[in-house]
Motif scaffolding. Structure first.
Motif, PDB file in Angstrom:
ATOM      1  N   SER A 156      38.913   9.817   9.216  1.00 48.83           N
ATOM      2  CA  SER A 156      37.490   9.954   9.131  1.00 48.83           C
ATOM      3  C   SER A 156      36.767   9.240   8.331  1.00 48.83           C
ATOM      4  CB  SER A 156      37.330  11.607   8.448  1.00 48.83           C
ATOM      5  OG  SER A 156      38.186  12.661   9.023  1.00 48.83           O
ATOM      6  N   VAL A 157      35.723   8.684   8.930  1.00 49.40           N
ATOM      7  CA  VAL A 157      34.841   7.625   8.248  1.00 49.40           C
ATOM      8  C   VAL A 157      33.699   8.353   7.522  1.00 49.40           C
ATOM      9  CG1 VAL A 157      33.082   5.788   8.661  1.00 49.40           C
ATOM     10  CG2 VAL A 157      35.538   5.895   9.815  1.00 49.40           C
ATOM     11  N   PHE A 158      33.290   8.362   6.274  1.00 52.06           N
ATOM     12  CA  PHE A 158      32.587   9.283   5.862  1.00 52.06           C
ATOM     13  C   PHE A 158      31.360   8.468   5.068  1.00 52.06           C
ATOM     14  CE2 PHE A 158      35.949   8.403   2.892  1.00 52.06           C
ATOM     15  CZ  PHE A 158      35.340   8.092   1.804  1.00 52.06           C
ATOM     16  N   GLY A 159      31.646   7.044   5.128  1.00 49.82           N
ATOM     17  CA  GLY A 159      30.750   6.096   4.497  1.00 49.82           C
ATOM     18  C   GLY A 159      30.315   4.984   5.258  1.00 49.82           C
ATOM     19  N   ALA A 211      27.438   1.755   5.446  1.00 50.64           N
ATOM     20  CA  ALA A 211      26.045   0.848   4.942  1.00 50.64           C
ATOM     21  C   ALA A 211      26.097  -0.577   5.589  1.00 50.64           C
ATOM     22  CB  ALA A 211      26.240   0.948   3.418  1.00 50.64           C
ATOM     23  N   PHE A 212      24.508  -0.776   5.964  1.00 53.46           N
ATOM     24  CA  PHE A 212      24.287  -2.129   6.158  1.00 53.46           C
ATOM     25  C   PHE A 212      24.116  -3.043   5.167  1.00 53.46           C
ATOM     26  CE2 PHE A 212      23.478  -0.151  10.505  1.00 53.46           C
ATOM     27  CZ  PHE A 212      23.834  -0.977  11.180  1.00 53.46           C
ATOM     28  N   SER A 213      24.417  -4.352   5.177  1.00 53.75           N
ATOM     29  CA  SER A 213      23.939  -5.214   4.097  1.00 53.75           C
ATOM     30  C   SER A 213      22.481  -5.232   4.248  1.00 53.75           C
ATOM     31  CB  SER A 213      24.521  -6.701   4.283  1.00 53.75           C
ATOM     32  OG  SER A 213      24.099  -7.295   5.344  1.00 53.75           O
ATOM     33  N   HIS A 214      21.817  -6.020   3.227  1.00 55.04           N
ATOM     34  CA  HIS A 214      20.132  -5.828   3.114  1.00 55.04           C
ATOM     35  C   HIS A 214      19.585  -6.837   4.207  1.00 55.04           C
ATOM     36  CE1 HIS A 214      20.992 -10.184   1.894  1.00 55.04           C
ATOM     37  NE2 HIS A 214      20.542  -9.836   0.782  1.00 55.04           N
ATOM     38  N   ASP A 215      20.510  -7.803   4.684  1.00 52.04           N
ATOM     39  CA  ASP A 215      20.111  -8.473   5.991  1.00 52.04           C
ATOM     40  C   ASP A 215      20.328  -7.943   7.231  1.00 52.04           C
ATOM     41  OD1 ASP A 215      22.459  -9.080   5.865  1.00 52.04           O
ATOM     42  OD2 ASP A 215      22.163 -11.398   5.539  1.00 52.04           O
ATOM     43  N   GLY A 216      21.129  -6.900   7.450  1.00 51.55           N
ATOM     44  CA  GLY A 216      21.648  -6.318   8.645  1.00 51.55           C
ATOM     45  C   GLY A 216      23.041  -6.987   9.102  1.00 51.55           C
ATOM     46  N   ARG A 217      23.225  -8.222   8.730  1.00 54.52           N
ATOM     47  CA  ARG A 217      24.297  -9.125   9.376  1.00 54.52           C
ATOM     48  C   ARG A 217      25.800  -8.415   9.170  1.00 54.52           C
ATOM     49  NH1 ARG A 217      27.732 -13.291   7.686  1.00 54.52           N
ATOM     50  NH2 ARG A 217      27.151 -12.991   5.593  1.00 54.52           N
ATOM     51  N   LEU A 218      25.723  -7.598   7.998  1.00 57.58           N
ATOM     52  CA  LEU A 218      27.112  -7.119   7.771  1.00 57.58           C
ATOM     53  C   LEU A 218      26.966  -5.483   7.844  1.00 57.58           C
ATOM     54  CD1 LEU A 218      28.317  -9.267   4.701  1.00 57.58           C
ATOM     55  CD2 LEU A 218      28.868  -9.424   7.202  1.00 57.58           C
ATOM     56  N   LEU A 219      28.048  -4.713   8.174  1.00 61.57           N
ATOM     57  CA  LEU A 219      28.162  -3.324   7.977  1.00 61.57           C
ATOM     58  C   LEU A 219      29.524  -2.895   7.142  1.00 61.57           C
ATOM     59  CD1 LEU A 219      27.082  -0.731   9.195  1.00 61.57           C
ATOM     60  CD2 LEU A 219      28.783  -0.950  11.348  1.00 61.57           C
ATOM     61  N   ALA A 220      29.514  -2.212   6.355  1.00 64.03           N
ATOM     62  CA  ALA A 220      30.592  -1.734   5.667  1.00 64.03           C
ATOM     63  C   ALA A 220      30.909  -0.263   6.019  1.00 64.03           C
ATOM     64  CB  ALA A 220      30.542  -1.745   4.014  1.00 64.03           C
ATOM     65  N   THR A 221      32.212   0.057   5.990  1.00 60.23           N
ATOM     66  CA  THR A 221      32.701   1.437   6.352  1.00 60.23           C
ATOM     67  C   THR A 221      33.658   1.814   5.241  1.00 60.23           C
ATOM     68  OG1 THR A 221      33.982   0.723   7.980  1.00 60.23           O
ATOM     69  CG2 THR A 221      31.931   1.286   8.865  1.00 60.23           C
ATOM     70  N   ALA A 222      33.841   3.008   5.085  1.00 59.34           N
ATOM     71  CA  ALA A 222      34.678   3.643   4.045  1.00 59.34           C
ATOM     72  C   ALA A 222      35.370   4.783   4.880  1.00 59.34           C
ATOM     73  CB  ALA A 222      34.229   4.044   2.850  1.00 59.34           C
ATOM     74  N   SER A 223      36.632   5.089   4.797  1.00 56.38           N
ATOM     75  CA  SER A 223      37.466   6.231   5.556  1.00 56.38           C
ATOM     76  C   SER A 223      38.243   6.833   4.679  1.00 56.38           C
ATOM     77  CB  SER A 223      38.109   5.588   6.747  1.00 56.38           C
ATOM     78  OG  SER A 223      38.950   6.297   7.247  1.00 56.38           O
ATOM     79  N   GLU A 224      38.642   8.041   5.186  1.00 54.97           N
ATOM     80  CA  GLU A 224      39.691   8.954   4.295  1.00 54.97           C
ATOM     81  C   GLU A 224      41.010   8.219   4.308  1.00 54.97           C
ATOM     82  OE1 GLU A 224      40.538  13.460   4.275  1.00 54.97           O
ATOM     83  OE2 GLU A 224      40.194  12.540   6.122  1.00 54.97           O
ATOM     84  N   ASP A 225      41.150   7.214   5.251  1.00 58.11           N
ATOM     85  CA  ASP A 225      42.415   6.258   5.462  1.00 58.11           C
ATOM     86  C   ASP A 225      42.732   5.354   4.000  1.00 58.11           C
ATOM     87  OD1 ASP A 225      40.688   4.322   5.945  1.00 58.11           O
ATOM     88  OD2 ASP A 225      41.568   4.171   8.077  1.00 58.11           O
ATOM     89  N   GLY A 226      41.425   5.491   3.267  1.00 53.73           N
ATOM     90  CA  GLY A 226      41.543   4.495   1.961  1.00 53.73           C
ATOM     91  C   GLY A 226      41.370   3.247   2.159  1.00 53.73           C
ATOM     92  N   MET A 227      40.624   2.910   3.166  1.00 51.88           N
ATOM     93  CA  MET A 227      40.253   1.462   3.452  1.00 51.88           C
ATOM     94  C   MET A 227      38.620   1.361   3.659  1.00 51.88           C
ATOM     95  SD  MET A 227      42.839  -0.163   6.431  1.00 51.88           S
ATOM     96  CE  MET A 227      42.340   0.949   7.716  1.00 51.88           C
ATOM     97  N   CYS A 228      38.022   0.270   3.191  1.00 58.10           N
ATOM     98  CA  CYS A 228      36.725  -0.214   3.371  1.00 58.10           C
ATOM     99  C   CYS A 228      36.836  -1.317   4.146  1.00 58.10           C
ATOM    100  CB  CYS A 228      35.920  -0.458   1.996  1.00 58.10           C
ATOM    101  SG  CYS A 228      34.445  -1.121   2.279  1.00 58.10           S
ATOM    102  N   ILE A 229      35.988  -1.518   5.313  1.00 58.99           N
ATOM    103  CA  ILE A 229      35.984  -2.443   6.124  1.00 58.99           C
ATOM    104  C   ILE A 229      34.755  -3.023   6.555  1.00 58.99           C
ATOM    105  CG2 ILE A 229      36.662  -2.998   8.645  1.00 58.99           C
ATOM    106  CD1 ILE A 229      38.743  -1.109   9.000  1.00 58.99           C
ATOM    107  N   VAL A 230      34.742  -4.233   6.506  1.00 60.38           N
ATOM    108  CA  VAL A 230      33.521  -4.877   6.641  1.00 60.38           C
ATOM    109  C   VAL A 230      33.103  -5.693   7.853  1.00 60.38           C
ATOM    110  CG1 VAL A 230      31.626  -6.522   5.526  1.00 60.38           C
ATOM    111  CG2 VAL A 230      32.906  -5.115   4.183  1.00 60.38           C
TER     112      VAL A 230
END
Length: 115
Positions: free
Chosen positions: A50-53, A55-74
């Protein structure tokens, strides 16, 4: 049908310019939609739980995601959707601890963490 794939949506974020809506689902899917039309533009891959977090960076170029699998992916705009820009992984015995660490990374990213 909404949401795509039928899995529950757990989080969502609009891009800073309001053009896109990114969602994270119970099935680990991360989807990006055009906000005005609802058209699916990208399905980002990498999470296994499950992905529960999200967020876009301030310029919209990057997207960060956080998951129950313990990973944050940008993910970076314009790059292949199956090739993350950065993966931060927190391997712990308890899933909730991995969740907390991954979500903390997304919060730091949102407020300007630089790699």
């Amino acid at each position: 049908s909404w949401p795509p794939g039928g899995a529950a949506l757990l989080c969502a974020a609009f891009s800073p310019d309001g053009r896109f809506l990114a969602t994270g689902g119970q099935d680990g899917a991360v989807c990006v939609f055009e906000a005005l039309t609802g058209r699916l533009t990208d399905e980002l891959r990498g999470h296994t739980q499950s992905v529960f977090g999200i967020a876009f960076s301030h310029d919209g170029r990057l997207l960060a995601t956080a998951s129950e699998d313990g990973m944050c992916i940008v993910f970076e705009s314009g790059c292949p959707v199956d090739v993350p820009l950065k993966v931060i992984e927190e391997k712990k015995k308890r899933a909730w601890l991995g969740c907390a660490v991954a979500f903390a990374v997304v919060i730091l990213f949102l407020f300007g963490l630089r790699w």
